[in-house]
Design a protein around this motif. Structure first.
Motif, mmCIF file in Angstrom:
data_model
loop_
_atom_site.group_PDB
_atom_site.id
_atom_site.type_symbol
_atom_site.label_atom_id
_atom_site.label_comp_id
_atom_site.label_asym_id
_atom_site.label_seq_id
_atom_site.Cartn_x
_atom_site.Cartn_y
_atom_site.Cartn_z
ATOM 1 N N VAL A 166 44.796 22.181 9.147
ATOM 2 C CA VAL A 166 44.541 22.524 10.554
ATOM 3 C C VAL A 166 45.478 21.736 11.464
ATOM 4 O O VAL A 166 46.021 22.276 12.433
ATOM 5 N N ARG A 167 45.671 20.448 11.173
ATOM 6 C CA ARG A 167 46.584 19.636 11.974
ATOM 7 C C ARG A 167 48.014 20.165 11.877
ATOM 8 O O ARG A 167 48.751 20.212 12.865
ATOM 9 N N ILE A 168 48.422 20.561 10.662
ATOM 10 C CA ILE A 168 49.775 21.106 10.476
ATOM 11 C C ILE A 168 49.940 22.379 11.288
ATOM 12 O O ILE A 168 50.965 22.606 11.942
ATOM 13 N N LYS A 198 52.849 24.521 17.553
ATOM 14 C CA LYS A 198 52.966 24.687 18.999
ATOM 15 C C LYS A 198 53.956 23.693 19.577
ATOM 16 O O LYS A 198 54.716 24.013 20.496
ATOM 17 N N LEU A 199 53.954 22.470 19.035
ATOM 18 C CA LEU A 199 54.862 21.437 19.523
ATOM 19 C C LEU A 199 56.297 21.703 19.085
ATOM 20 O O LEU A 199 57.238 21.454 19.823
ATOM 21 N N LEU A 200 56.459 22.211 17.874
ATOM 22 C CA LEU A 200 57.798 22.417 17.317
ATOM 23 C C LEU A 200 58.376 23.788 17.632
ATOM 24 O O LEU A 200 59.541 24.043 17.357
ATOM 25 N N GLY A 201 57.560 24.691 18.169
ATOM 26 C CA GLY A 201 58.062 26.034 18.447
ATOM 27 C C GLY A 201 58.298 26.842 17.199
ATOM 28 O O GLY A 201 59.172 27.720 17.160
ATOM 29 N N HIS A 242 56.455 18.849 26.566
ATOM 30 C CA HIS A 242 56.211 20.284 26.680
ATOM 31 C C HIS A 242 57.535 20.997 26.436
ATOM 32 O O HIS A 242 58.503 20.821 27.177
ATOM 33 N N LEU A 243 57.583 21.794 25.376
ATOM 34 C CA LEU A 243 58.827 22.494 25.043
ATOM 35 C C LEU A 243 58.873 23.829 25.753
ATOM 36 O O LEU A 243 57.851 24.464 25.937
#
Length: 749
Positions: A617-619, A624-627, A748-749
């Protein structure tokens, strides 16, 4: 020798009856007997108790419409009436105002606005929502998928309140006995009594909680404002309460008690904090400690409070005020709840009294506490041996008197513990089953004593228990040995989540949203099944899928990776085919987990439990952070042929201490877009510079990749990471890693 045989027979008999009692205590029939016979006896023997001092009910009773000249049906009352009530109550400085009324539809805008302003003014109002169950149909009913979704009040009211929570009750065939504190089938959400209790504790003891957190979780304490009003204004009180509860749960009981002893808090504060700690460490369901018949809890009619007449100024101060319907409003609808104090229909409790009872039990720490299962089993075994010991040592007359006295003493002790500290000792199994069984053995044994010699007596005792009872015990033993509780497995856990779902759920009506989710999962579920996976859990827009067996198999990894890539393609096609977009992120992790039943006697669910599930779940969330869309751990992709991946770095996921090496799963090798190999090679070189702590060179390398391949999510992540927060220069002998608990979360990307 005869004495030895006689003693052996007594031990065997005690073991058999004790084992039967222990086995019955551990099964649903035994629980049913105790709930339907033992617990009601204890309640009736004790009788009603004093009304809780911290909870008061304001009831929408039958007389209020007449006094206020309003429609008989409260659902037709203008919401400005509720606004006036809240304003009136807030003049008395209550701690929490909880409305056990669901405001699910927009009404007159001006009245809705008045109610919202009244709710927001005191920063102390909690509203009700409810859980709605959704089922994904299937040709085979056994394969239908069901999940629960929270339906909130109208937004203008929900945003004004501290929050909203549901109050579902476990199903029961007779009286209401238990309530949920946390509803795991709906994502582990807190129920209405819990949020009322936690907000009450925060209002009453916020400074002391901050002092306590300074000892057990200084990082959390540093994020909190100095007053509760500031907390209510800037943050989700429910979310903060959850974090505090988790911080409490991380402490052992001796540690927590030691901290409280050294803190020198007032007794009232100590009582509340201990109750909160018990909630954090306890089970997800609690037994009600009913205060008595209907009306035992202090109750005031709606009209009396609204007219603000003859009210004690201290009546509401620093207390929980529960507002809701009274059972006598429409008695012909049979809307009340039966309790162990209900003699007839007129004695049923309203839903508001049930909520008030649950909240008061949590505040006082006075919920009924059944003995743990192991302790129950030990107790009935001890009781069996005690009775048999008395019968073995004493004469017939003396043994009879002692058994009667022991039985009465046990009942008195159970009554005393129930009254003094709300501990529920089993009664039916030891007193109604074991004692008569032992008495029967004793009578039979003593009747035979004058007719047979010791050898015949031993033989008679050894054959006392009927064959069908032995067979039943043996069958129960085999059932207990069956692996129905689950097993340890090795495999892959896939976690998925749909972006933009929250926004859609706010703007779409439930039926349209339900149809959208059905089509969305209809594109995903067949792919999991096609690649030999199983759906473990579905909550809203999130899914958990598993590929696992007791023995480790590499084919699980291949199947899971193929399924993930095909799900990505299917969801992309799904999003292109309709106007509502649900971009989906996937996370995969491999390892050992427990697969089986999770729950309690009233409710079980079949699901996976373990660090592998949490990590997956964490992965998934890291996408979202890495796009990215699909991230897998090194344990999934290591040594796996046929797939093109690129390493994206080592991350210490939120709540973890060890880094996880992650890869982006891109495509099968035979379907690879030619643009990927040069991009992946350049990214790998830049990542090596980053991992070698060569920050400036790494930033230049990532910037060069961005010029050649603009829009690549991981590249943008590292550029922003290196620009906004350069990594620390320590631990140069280890590859650089990213800790998600650090300020990188602010990017925020």
């Amino acid at each position: 020798m005869n004495v030895y045989k006689k003693t052996s027979n007594a031990v065997v008999s005690a073991l058999l009856i004790g084992f039967l009692g222990a086995l019955l205590s551990a099964t649903m029939p035994g629980l049913y007997l105790e709930e339907e016979w033992g617990l009601p006896w204890l309640f009736k023997a004790r009788g009603g108790i004093a009304s809780p001092r911290d909870v008061i009910i304001v009831t929408l009773d039958k007389s209020s419409p007449e006094q206020l000249h309003l429609p008989e049906n409260p659902e037709k009352w203008p919401r400005s009436v509720y606004a006036r009530l809240i304003e009136t109550l807030n003049r008395y400085d209550p701690a929490v105002i909880a409305l056990n009324i669901y405001f699910g539809e927009d009404r007159e805008p001006s009245n809705d606005t008045k109610l919202a302003k009244a709710i927001a003014a005191g920063s102390n109002v909690i509203l009700s929502n409810y859980l709605k169950q959704y089922t994904f149909p299937s040709a085979d009913p056994a394969k239908a998928f069901t999940y629960e979704k929270v339906i909130d009040p109208i937004p203008v009211l929900a945003h004004a309140a501290l929050g909203a929570a549901p109050f579902p009750l476990p199903k029961t065939v007779t009286t209401v006995k238990q309530f949920w504190t946390f509803k795991q089938s709906a994502g582990g959400i807190s129920t209405f009594p819990v949020v009322v209790f936690e907000c009450f504790v925060l209002k009453r003891a916020y400074p002391e909680i901050l002092r306590l957190l300074r000892q057990i979780d200084p990082a959390l304490q540093a994020t909190l404002p100095p007053t509760f009003d500031q907390l209510a204004a800037k943050a989700s009180v429910f979310g903060i309460a959850t974090q505090i509860r988790q911080a409490f749960a991380a402490q052992s009981l001796p540690q927590f008690n030691d901290l409280l002893a050294r803190a020198n808090y007032p007794q009232e504060t100590l009582r509340l904090l201990r109750s909160w700690f018990a909630l954090a460490k306890g089970a997800d369901n609690r037994y009600f400690n009913h205060y008595g018949k209907a009306g035992t809890i202090t109750t005031l009619p709606f009209h009396q409070v609204l007219e603000d007449k003859r009210l004690n100024p201290k009546l509401f101060r620093h207390k929980v005020i529960l507002i809701g319907y009274s059972e006598n409003l429409e008695p012909e609808k049979l809307q009340g709840f039966y309790t162990d104090f209900s003699g007839d229909i007129s004695a049923t409790l309203s839903s508001t009294e049930i909520v008030a009872t649950a909240a008061a039990n949590l505040i006082d720490g006075s919920g009924i506490r059944p003995l743990p299962l192991q302790t129950q089993c030990a107790l009935v075994l001890f009781w069996s041996f005690l009775l048999f010991g008395v019968c073995r040592v004493c004469t017939y007359r003396l043994a009879t008197v002692l058994v009667i006295l022991l039985t009465a003493g046990y009942a008195a002790f159970a009554y005393f513990r129930f009254t003094a500290d709300h501990l529920w000792l089993p009664l039916c199994v030891p007193l109604l089953l074991q004692t008569p069984a032992v008495a029967a053995v004793m009578i039979f044994s003593y009747l035979q004593k004058n007719k047979q010699d010791q050898q015949n007596l031993h033989k008679t005792l050894s054959y006392y228990l009927p064959d069908n009872v032995v067979s039943a015990i043996a069958n129960q033993a085999r059932l207990e040995a069956m692996p129905h509780y689950g097993e340890l497995v090795h495999g892959v856990c896939m976690a998925t989540d749909a972006g933009r779902y929250t926004t859609l759920s706010e703007t779409m009506d439930p039926l349209t949203l339900n149809a959208l989710l059905n089509r969305y999962y209809g594109a995903m579920f067949p792919l999991v099944k096609h690649h030999h996976g199983i759906i473990s859990d579905v909550i809203g827009d999130a899914m958990l899928a598993l590929w696992a067996t007791p023995s480790e198999e590499s084919q699980h990894k291949i199947n899971a990776c193929h399924a993930a890539l095909e799900i990505k393609t299917a969801v992309d096609h799904f999003n292109r085919s309709q106007p509502y977009q649900l971009p989906t992120r996937l996370g995969l992790h491999f390892g050992e987990m427990h697969l089986g039943n999770v729950g309690a006697m009233e409710h079980f669910e079949y699901r996976a439990v373990g660090d592998i599930v949490n990590t997956a779940v964490r992965i998934e969330g890291l996408n979202k952070l890495l796009g990215t869309q699909i991230l897998v751990s090194a344990s999934v992709i290591e040594g796996l042929p046929g797939f093109f991946t690129r390493e994206v770095g080592a991350f210490v996921l939120k709540g973890k201490t060890q880094p996880v090496e992650l890869f982006e799963l891109i495509a099968p090798l035979d379907q690879l877009d030619p643009v990927w190999p040069p991009l992946a090679e350049a990214f790998s070189d830049a990542l090596k510079l980053f991992q070698s702590h060569r920050w400036a060179e790494a930033l230049n390398a990532f910037l060069d990749i961005d010029r050649q391949h603009p829009g690549d999510g991981p590249t943008l992540f590292y550029i922003q990471y290196l620009r906004q927060r350069p990594p620390e220069t320590g631990l140069l002998d280890q590859p650089a890693r990213i800790e998600l608990g650090s300020p990188i979360n602010q990017l925020h990307l």
